[in-house]
Design an enzyme around this catalytic site. Structure first.
Site, mmCIF file in Angstrom:
data_model
loop_
_atom_site.group_PDB
_atom_site.id
_atom_site.type_symbol
_atom_site.label_atom_id
_atom_site.label_comp_id
_atom_site.label_asym_id
_atom_site.label_seq_id
_atom_site.Cartn_x
_atom_site.Cartn_y
_atom_site.Cartn_z
ATOM 1 N N ARG A 17 3.053 10.282 15.149
ATOM 2 C CA ARG A 17 4.140 9.298 15.189
ATOM 3 C C ARG A 17 5.390 9.856 14.498
ATOM 4 N NH1 ARG A 17 0.961 4.069 13.188
ATOM 5 N NH2 ARG A 17 -0.310 5.692 12.227
ATOM 6 N N CYS A 67 5.608 5.649 8.560
ATOM 7 C CA CYS A 67 6.217 4.783 7.538
ATOM 8 C C CYS A 67 7.700 5.022 7.299
ATOM 9 C CB CYS A 67 5.464 4.935 6.224
ATOM 10 S SG CYS A 67 3.848 4.179 6.311
ATOM 11 N N ASN A 71 9.676 3.598 -0.246
ATOM 12 C CA ASN A 71 9.765 4.502 0.899
ATOM 13 C C ASN A 71 11.203 4.948 1.157
ATOM 14 O OD1 ASN A 71 7.085 4.718 1.377
ATOM 15 N ND2 ASN A 71 7.013 3.436 3.196
ATOM 16 N N GLU A 78 0.858 -1.189 0.000
ATOM 17 C CA GLU A 78 0.000 0.000 0.000
ATOM 18 C C GLU A 78 0.892 1.237 0.000
ATOM 19 O OE1 GLU A 78 -3.395 0.383 -0.149
ATOM 20 O OE2 GLU A 78 -2.622 2.411 -0.365
ATOM 21 N N PHE A 79 0.543 2.230 -0.817
ATOM 22 C CA PHE A 79 1.403 3.414 -0.928
ATOM 23 C C PHE A 79 0.688 4.695 -0.508
ATOM 24 C CE2 PHE A 79 2.753 0.308 -4.150
ATOM 25 C CZ PHE A 79 4.060 0.092 -3.746
ATOM 26 N N LEU A 80 -0.453 4.574 0.190
ATOM 27 C CA LEU A 80 -1.212 5.794 0.479
ATOM 28 C C LEU A 80 -0.493 6.705 1.471
ATOM 29 C CD1 LEU A 80 -2.638 5.478 3.502
ATOM 30 C CD2 LEU A 80 -4.234 4.075 2.232
ATOM 31 N N GLY A 98 8.761 12.530 9.231
ATOM 32 C CA GLY A 98 8.209 11.777 10.356
ATOM 33 C C GLY A 98 7.158 10.824 9.832
HETATM 34 C C1 UDX Z 1 4.497 7.911 3.214
HETATM 35 C C2 UDX Z 1 4.557 7.597 1.720
HETATM 36 O O1 UDX Z 1 4.451 8.841 0.979
HETATM 37 C C3 UDX Z 1 3.448 6.642 1.313
HETATM 38 O O2 UDX Z 1 3.603 6.279 -0.054
HETATM 39 C C4 UDX Z 1 3.551 5.388 2.201
HETATM 40 O O3 UDX Z 1 2.486 4.504 1.908
HETATM 41 C C5 UDX Z 1 3.518 5.755 3.670
HETATM 42 O O4 UDX Z 1 4.552 6.702 3.946
HETATM 43 P P1 UDX Z 1 3.056 9.496 4.788
HETATM 44 O O5 UDX Z 1 3.918 9.015 5.898
HETATM 45 O O6 UDX Z 1 1.583 9.525 5.003
HETATM 46 O O7 UDX Z 1 3.284 8.606 3.474
HETATM 47 O O8 UDX Z 1 3.470 10.997 4.436
HETATM 48 P P2 UDX Z 1 4.342 11.750 3.343
HETATM 49 O O9 UDX Z 1 3.503 12.740 2.678
HETATM 50 O O10 UDX Z 1 5.094 10.831 2.486
HETATM 51 O O11 UDX Z 1 5.357 12.547 4.286
HETATM 52 C C6 UDX Z 1 6.215 11.861 5.212
HETATM 53 C C7 UDX Z 1 7.097 12.851 5.923
HETATM 54 O O12 UDX Z 1 8.028 13.421 5.014
HETATM 55 C C8 UDX Z 1 6.347 14.030 6.547
HETATM 56 O O13 UDX Z 1 6.901 14.316 7.813
HETATM 57 C C9 UDX Z 1 6.599 15.173 5.579
HETATM 58 O O14 UDX Z 1 6.546 16.434 6.180
HETATM 59 C C10 UDX Z 1 8.002 14.837 5.099
HETATM 60 N N1 UDX Z 1 8.306 15.397 3.769
HETATM 61 C C11 UDX Z 1 7.616 14.971 2.674
HETATM 62 C C12 UDX Z 1 9.326 16.334 3.626
HETATM 63 O O15 UDX Z 1 9.973 16.719 4.609
HETATM 64 N N2 UDX Z 1 9.620 16.800 2.378
HETATM 65 C C13 UDX Z 1 8.954 16.392 1.267
HETATM 66 O O16 UDX Z 1 9.305 16.862 0.161
HETATM 67 C C14 UDX Z 1 7.920 15.464 1.416
#
Ligand code: UDX
Length: 455
Positions: free
Chosen positions: A336, A269, A217, A160-162, A266
């Site tokens: 988290r 994932c 990831n 899952e990639f959501l 953070g």
């Molecule tokens: C991530 C993956 O994007 C998703 O495909 C996977 O299924 C689960 O992990 P998520 O943890 O919901 O999703 O959030 P995401 O939007 O990817 O951001 C993760 C972290 O990276 C956040 O803390 C965000 O602020 C940070 N981030 C993201 C950055 O610091 N810079 C960016 O350019 C993008």
């Protein structure tokens, strides 16, 4: 085989948003949890966590009789044609993966299949190390069901990639669907479940599907740490890292996404999955210098941010700080691995007083730490009479704060932006003393000394 009924084990982000999507696509979906109150609430149309658009859809699908909550995995699987394991796989102390909930789910599926003689497909959706579906889930299901994979039941791995904050949208419109299959029939059945989803579909073996999730990831986390490392180089040269990454990202081989420098990644994932694959690789004798650095860069970035603040304001002792945004990113109440925690810890260590605002995450953040933070439900209460503001997650509510409000409410019109929430020049031109990750801080300090005019 025609799938009509779906069991989803796990009522977290992956389980529930997929249940809602399956229901919307016409499948009768039962989503299970171990918590009775969560199941009862779901059946009243109340989801157990905040996610944009989720509550409306849950209400609609429960109302139509297409979605139900339950605490009985065996019963849910028995009533279904296909089951998805969507339970949590948290990190253990050494960074490896805790599979206890996966094992329990496999056991329940086995018990359910024992009482049935129809073909059923078992799908692992949780993020699990390569080999887990075939070496852990498969033998448990066979043992408890007394039935044979490839004959009596099918087996797939479907990562899952959501993204949280857009989990509902991502469940309906994924970029791609990866189907790791034990055999052709299992893959056919699962592909058919997704027949109305318009995106690329890849069919591969199960271990490949498992590793695709970790590799995806890890690469996204690498892009972020890369941008963060460059943000520090940019700061020294008085160059805007966002301009640099814009130039970099326009190369179609790279693309502009996930190059936003800030206080680090953070969430549930990236930190967990990169740690898990590092730990697994190291146990197998594979060195991971690149991923080690990705994690290290992420650990030091919040502390670098505090140093950046100290370089501007001097000592933090006795300063009152307006802290905006506690969740690990906007549009979620999830805290988290939020970078807010290491930043706030450090600020307290330095003797600061913290007033914090977040639109949704205060309740969860309170469970994370008992540091004496003063929480407020309104951003203006946090800004009022604070020495300066720090932005940790760029919620819409925070983005919409006007420069005049910062000027009116803060003692110093000084803000430290950890997420490039605002366009710096426009704020500086309105009299805000703006500093941030990967920004031309030295240049700004000079400019602002000269009365904060726009460049
Ligand atoms: C991530 C993956 O994007 C998703 O495909 C996977 O299924 C689960 O992990 P998520 O943890 O919901 O999703 O959030 P995401 O939007 O990817 O951001 C993760 C972290 O990276 C956040 O803390 C965000 O602020 C940070 N981030 C993201 C950055 O610091 N810079 C960016 O350019 C993008």
């Amino acid at each position: 085989m025609k799938v009509e009924k779906v069991a989803i084990i796990g009522m977290g982000y992956v389980g529930l948003t997929n249940s809602v999507a399956f229901a919307k696509y016409g499948f009768e979906s039962i989503c299970t949890t171990t918590t009775q109150s969560k199941a009862e609430n779901l059946n009243k149309g109340i989801p157990p966590f905040y996610e944009p658009g989720l509550e409306e859809l849950v209400k609609e699908m429960v109302g139509k009789g297409l979605l139900a909550g339950s605490i009985d995995n065996v019963d849910a699987v028995r009533k279904s044609d296909i089951s998805f394991i969507c339970v949590g796989t948290p990190s253990l102390q050494d960074g490896s993966t805790d599979l206890s909930a996966v094992n329990e789910s496999a056991k329940d599926i086995g018990l359910a299949l024992k009482e049935s003689d129809k073909y059923h497909v078992v799908v692992a959706k949780s993020t699990i190390p390569p080999g887990t579906t075939e070496n852990v889930i498969l033998p448990i299901v066979e043992e408890y069901s007394g039935r044979k994979v490839g004959v009596d039941f099918g087996l797939c791995m479907n990562p899952e990639f959501l993204r949280q904050g857009s989990a509902v949208y991502d469940s309906f419109y994924p970029d791609r669907i990866v189907i790791g299959e034990h055999d052709d029939k299992s893959g056919e059945v699962l592909e058919n479940v997704y027949k109305d989803y318009e995106c690329s579909k890849i069919r591969c073996d199960i271990k490949t599907a498992e590793l695709i999730k970790y590799a995806s990831n890890s690469l996204l986390a690498t892009k972020i740490s890369f941008a963060n490392e460059f943000s520090r180089i940019c700061e020294k040269f008085n160059i805007d890292v966002y301009e640099v990454m814009k130039g970099v990202g326009l190369d179609f081989r790279i693309n502009p996404r996930f190059l936003a420098a800030g206080v680090g990644f953070g969430g549930s994932c990236f930190p967990k999955d990169v740690n898990a694959i590092v730990s697994l690789a190291n146990k197998m004798g594979v060195e991971t210098p690149l991923l080690d650095s990705v994690l290290y860069t992420n650990e030091i970035q919040p502390l670098h941010f505090v140093n950046l603040i100290k370089n501007v304001v001097g000592t933090l002792e006795g300063k009152t700080i307006a802290f905006l945004g506690l969740s690990f990113k906007p549009n979620t109440d999830d805290i988290r691995e939020t970078r807010a925690l290491p930043i706030i810890r450090k600020l307290f260590e330095e003797g600061a007083r913290i007033k914090a605002y977040d639109p949704k995450a205060i309740k969860n953040f309170k469970k994370l730490t008992d540091l004496p933070i003063e929480y407020h439900k309104k951003w203006d209460e946090v800004l009022r009479d604070s020495d300066f503001a720090i932005i940790q997650s760029d919620w819409k509510e925070i983005k919409e704060i006007k420069p005049e409000d910062f000027k009116k409410l803060l003692k110093t019109s000084l803000i430290f932006d950890g997420r490039r929430t605002y366009e710096p020049i426009s704020l500086i031109s309105k009299g805000i003393k703006y500093f941030g990750i990967g920004w031309k801080n030295e240049y700004c300090a000079r400019k602002q000394h000269l009365s904060c005019q726009s460049s």
